[in-house]
Write a protein that holds these residues in place. Structure first.
Motif, PDB file in Angstrom:
ATOM      1  N   ARG A  69      -0.331  -3.054 -13.061  1.00 52.05           N
ATOM      2  CA  ARG A  69      -1.224  -2.290 -14.038  1.00 52.05           C
ATOM      3  C   ARG A  69      -0.909  -1.022 -14.138  1.00 52.05           C
ATOM      4  O   ARG A  69      -0.623  -0.537 -15.494  1.00 52.05           O
ATOM      5  N   ARG A  70      -0.582  -0.180 -13.256  1.00 57.12           N
ATOM      6  CA  ARG A  70      -0.242   1.175 -13.470  1.00 57.12           C
ATOM      7  C   ARG A  70       1.261   1.230 -13.926  1.00 57.12           C
ATOM      8  O   ARG A  70       1.355   1.917 -15.109  1.00 57.12           O
ATOM      9  N   LEU A  71       2.014   0.464 -13.629  1.00 59.41           N
ATOM     10  CA  LEU A  71       3.343   0.217 -14.415  1.00 59.41           C
ATOM     11  C   LEU A  71       3.418   0.101 -15.765  1.00 59.41           C
ATOM     12  O   LEU A  71       4.011   0.745 -16.585  1.00 59.41           O
ATOM     13  N   ALA A  72       2.508  -1.059 -16.093  1.00 54.96           N
ATOM     14  CA  ALA A  72       2.215  -1.383 -17.491  1.00 54.96           C
ATOM     15  C   ALA A  72       1.946   0.093 -18.362  1.00 54.96           C
ATOM     16  O   ALA A  72       2.320   0.147 -19.575  1.00 54.96           O
ATOM     17  N   ALA A  92       0.898  -1.188   0.057  1.00 55.02           N
ATOM     18  CA  ALA A  92      -0.108   0.103   0.074  1.00 55.02           C
ATOM     19  C   ALA A  92       0.894   1.304   0.030  1.00 55.02           C
ATOM     20  O   ALA A  92       0.509   2.368  -0.449  1.00 55.02           O
ATOM     21  N   ASP A  93       2.052   1.203   0.757  1.00 53.55           N
ATOM     22  CA  ASP A  93       2.720   2.356   0.740  1.00 53.55           C
ATOM     23  C   ASP A  93       3.537   2.598  -0.662  1.00 53.55           C
ATOM     24  O   ASP A  93       3.728   3.893  -1.030  1.00 53.55           O
ATOM     25  N   VAL A  94       3.856   1.625  -1.463  1.00 53.96           N
ATOM     26  CA  VAL A  94       4.347   1.676  -2.802  1.00 53.96           C
ATOM     27  C   VAL A  94       3.106   2.164  -3.577  1.00 53.96           C
ATOM     28  O   VAL A  94       3.277   3.141  -4.520  1.00 53.96           O
ATOM     29  N   LEU A  95       2.174   1.719  -3.541  1.00 50.79           N
ATOM     30  CA  LEU A  95       1.055   2.033  -4.404  1.00 50.79           C
ATOM     31  C   LEU A  95       0.454   3.483  -4.151  1.00 50.79           C
ATOM     32  O   LEU A  95       0.401   4.268  -5.303  1.00 50.79           O
ATOM     33  N   ASN A  96       0.521   3.904  -3.102  1.00 50.54           N
ATOM     34  CA  ASN A  96      -0.122   5.103  -2.643  1.00 50.54           C
ATOM     35  C   ASN A  96       1.042   6.282  -2.780  1.00 50.54           C
ATOM     36  O   ASN A  96       0.673   7.533  -3.038  1.00 50.54           O
ATOM     37  N   ASP A 149      -3.718  -4.791  -4.280  1.00 46.05           N
ATOM     38  CA  ASP A 149      -2.948  -3.612  -4.502  1.00 46.05           C
ATOM     39  C   ASP A 149      -1.502  -3.870  -5.214  1.00 46.05           C
ATOM     40  O   ASP A 149      -1.479  -2.970  -6.000  1.00 46.05           O
ATOM     41  N   LEU A 150      -0.894  -5.012  -5.139  1.00 47.11           N
ATOM     42  CA  LEU A 150       0.182  -5.241  -5.863  1.00 47.11           C
ATOM     43  C   LEU A 150      -0.189  -5.597  -7.379  1.00 47.11           C
ATOM     44  O   LEU A 150       0.598  -4.902  -8.265  1.00 47.11           O
ATOM     45  N   ASP A 151      -1.231  -6.084  -7.474  1.00 42.33           N
ATOM     46  CA  ASP A 151      -1.707  -6.164  -9.018  1.00 42.33           C
ATOM     47  C   ASP A 151      -2.168  -4.910  -9.650  1.00 42.33           C
ATOM     48  O   ASP A 151      -1.743  -4.587 -10.772  1.00 42.33           O
ATOM     49  N   GLU A 152      -2.522  -3.907  -8.665  1.00 47.68           N
ATOM     50  CA  GLU A 152      -2.783  -2.591  -9.205  1.00 47.68           C
ATOM     51  C   GLU A 152      -1.330  -1.812  -9.401  1.00 47.68           C
ATOM     52  O   GLU A 152      -1.231  -1.004 -10.387  1.00 47.68           O
ATOM     53  N   ILE A 163       5.036 -19.267   6.660  1.00 50.25           N
ATOM     54  CA  ILE A 163       4.384 -18.344   5.563  1.00 50.25           C
ATOM     55  C   ILE A 163       4.623 -18.656   4.304  1.00 50.25           C
ATOM     56  O   ILE A 163       4.432 -17.748   3.192  1.00 50.25           O
ATOM     57  N   GLY A 164       5.055 -20.043   4.037  1.00 49.89           N
ATOM     58  CA  GLY A 164       5.338 -20.539   2.719  1.00 49.89           C
ATOM     59  C   GLY A 164       4.144 -20.305   1.874  1.00 49.89           C
ATOM     60  O   GLY A 164       4.132 -20.097   0.574  1.00 49.89           O
ATOM     61  N   ASP A 165       2.788 -20.492   2.376  1.00 52.18           N
ATOM     62  CA  ASP A 165       1.554 -20.519   1.507  1.00 52.18           C
ATOM     63  C   ASP A 165       1.502 -19.015   0.963  1.00 52.18           C
ATOM     64  O   ASP A 165       1.102 -18.991  -0.208  1.00 52.18           O
ATOM     65  N   ARG A 166       1.693 -18.019   1.856  1.00 54.16           N
ATOM     66  CA  ARG A 166       1.614 -16.607   1.487  1.00 54.16           C
ATOM     67  C   ARG A 166       2.629 -16.495   0.417  1.00 54.16           C
ATOM     68  O   ARG A 166       2.356 -15.550  -0.339  1.00 54.16           O
ATOM     69  N   ILE A 167       3.852 -16.949   0.499  1.00 56.76           N
ATOM     70  CA  ILE A 167       5.037 -16.673  -0.536  1.00 56.76           C
ATOM     71  C   ILE A 167       4.425 -16.938  -1.726  1.00 56.76           C
ATOM     72  O   ILE A 167       4.478 -16.406  -2.974  1.00 56.76           O
ATOM     73  N   GLU A 168       3.919 -18.053  -1.743  1.00 59.96           N
ATOM     74  CA  GLU A 168       3.216 -18.751  -3.102  1.00 59.96           C
ATOM     75  C   GLU A 168       2.425 -17.914  -3.692  1.00 59.96           C
ATOM     76  O   GLU A 168       2.234 -17.889  -4.771  1.00 59.96           O
ATOM     77  N   GLN A 169       1.437 -17.525  -2.799  1.00 63.59           N
ATOM     78  CA  GLN A 169       0.224 -16.694  -3.195  1.00 63.59           C
ATOM     79  C   GLN A 169       0.945 -15.318  -4.022  1.00 63.59           C
ATOM     80  O   GLN A 169       0.420 -14.964  -4.974  1.00 63.59           O
ATOM     81  N   VAL A 170       1.759 -14.423  -3.041  1.00 64.50           N
ATOM     82  CA  VAL A 170       2.243 -13.331  -3.695  1.00 64.50           C
ATOM     83  C   VAL A 170       2.993 -13.687  -5.063  1.00 64.50           C
ATOM     84  O   VAL A 170       3.100 -12.839  -5.935  1.00 64.50           O
ATOM     85  N   ASN A 171       3.776 -14.806  -5.033  1.00 64.44           N
ATOM     86  CA  ASN A 171       4.401 -15.022  -6.230  1.00 64.44           C
ATOM     87  C   ASN A 171       3.501 -15.399  -7.196  1.00 64.44           C
ATOM     88  O   ASN A 171       3.889 -14.944  -8.445  1.00 64.44           O
ATOM     89  N   GLY A 172       2.437 -15.888  -7.161  1.00 62.59           N
ATOM     90  CA  GLY A 172       1.483 -16.174  -7.951  1.00 62.59           C
ATOM     91  C   GLY A 172       1.013 -14.923  -8.914  1.00 62.59           C
ATOM     92  O   GLY A 172       0.865 -14.772 -10.095  1.00 62.59           O
ATOM     93  N   VAL A 173       0.875 -13.695  -8.039  1.00 60.10           N
ATOM     94  CA  VAL A 173       0.291 -12.487  -8.536  1.00 60.10           C
ATOM     95  C   VAL A 173       1.321 -11.671  -9.312  1.00 60.10           C
ATOM     96  O   VAL A 173       1.097 -11.405 -10.331  1.00 60.10           O
ATOM     97  N   ILE A 174       2.623 -12.094  -8.830  1.00 58.16           N
ATOM     98  CA  ILE A 174       3.628 -11.377  -9.633  1.00 58.16           C
ATOM     99  C   ILE A 174       4.128 -11.928 -10.842  1.00 58.16           C
ATOM    100  O   ILE A 174       4.200 -11.575 -12.250  1.00 58.16           O
ATOM    101  N   LYS A 175       4.113 -13.364 -10.857  1.00 58.17           N
ATOM    102  CA  LYS A 175       4.213 -14.322 -12.251  1.00 58.17           C
ATOM    103  C   LYS A 175       3.250 -13.918 -13.336  1.00 58.17           C
ATOM    104  O   LYS A 175       3.647 -13.678 -14.462  1.00 58.17           O
TER     105      LYS A 175
END
Length: 267
Positions: free
Chosen positions: A106-109, A60-64, A100-103, A133-145
């Motif tokens: 999107r704005r960078l694109a 959120a800090d990066v986005l805003n 927020d990360l996906d947003e 936190i392994g599951d969360r890392i996989e989730q955030v990596n999924g959004v990034i990929k």
């Protein structure tokens, strides 16, 4: 992407991009983004560079905050690495952080800048608590990929790189890169940009520094608890962050400093 040249490079994110543990707060931290800037400046003299990353910041800090500042500089190259502080923070805000990360992506694109981003490493290989936190890392990596594939971003895959399982890649807390780690990150970003002379060697294990053994993992857990968890709990109880009151080290586009050039040849 191809080697077309860059003139305005802006780095956004948290402590990894700020450069924590590559140098110190007395002499100044360097980090992979500074090292990448030095690489680019050697190829494209006159490169202008800003690093807006601050430790402790969340998506959120990066986005805003960081993203609007970065886009106002009309960059032709942006690196973004953020999300681990959201991964490690308990509570229900993680789902919103993914959106927020996906947003952010999107704005960078939409900016038409060349973008390089990164998958997070599998810290369960280095830190016992990483399994929590392994599951969360996989989730955030999924959004990034997915975003990298969708928008054609350069992608650094730290999750599957054998070099990321080696103890010397990381600082004593096993959550932040060592100087060696930052050097590898910069080399990985250069490969993602397809810079001439870059290659995939950064991802290879050296053979001399294998995955942490049980003692090293327990020592890392103790260091993480003392150096990260306890201070984090204390700050959180007071509603504070490690980045509060800290300004970006390069808040405006500027020529790559001689200090960064010199540091890029050390380590």
């Amino acid at each position: 992407m191809s080697d077309i040249g860059y003139s305005r490079f802006v780095a956004i994110g948290d402590s990894q991009t700020e450069g924590l543990w590559d140098g110190d707060d007395t002499t100044g931290v360097i980090g992979f983004a500074d090292r990448l800037a030095a690489m680019l400046d050697s190829r494209y003299p006159g490169l202008l560079y800003a690093n807006l990353a601050v430790r402790g910041k969340r998506v959120a800090d990066v986005l805003n905050n960081q993203l609007p500042q970065a886009l106002a500089m009309d960059p032709d190259l942006v690196t973004v690495c953020v999300g681990m502080n959201d991964v490690t923070r308990p509570g229900g805000a993680f789902t919103a952080a993914l959106a927020d990360l996906d947003e952010v992506y999107r704005r960078l694109a939409e900016s038409q800048a060349t973008v390089v981003t990164t998958l997070f490493p599998d810290i369960a290989k280095m830190l016992p608590v990483g399994r929590l936190i392994g599951d969360r890392i996989e989730q955030v990596n999924g959004v990034i990929k997915a975003a990298a594939d969708r928008h054609g971003f350069g992608l650094v895959d730290l999750y599957h790189a054998p070099s990321m399982s080696e103890a010397l890649t990381w600082s004593h807390d096993r959550m932040h890169a060592s100087t060696r780690g930052h050097i590898l990150f910069a080399e990985a970003a250069a490969e993602a940009l397809k810079l001439p002379g870059s290659n995939h060697d950064w991802a290879q294990a050296t053979g001399g520094y294998t995955e942490a053994n049980s003692f090293e993992r327990l020592y890392a857990l103790a260091q993480w608890t003392r150096g990260l968890l306890i201070p984090w709990v204390w700050r959180h109880a007071r509603g504070r962050s490690s980045g509060d009151g800290r300004d970006p080290k390069y808040s405006q586009l500027q020529p790559v400093s001689e200090r960064v050039r010199q540091a890029s040849h050390t380590g």
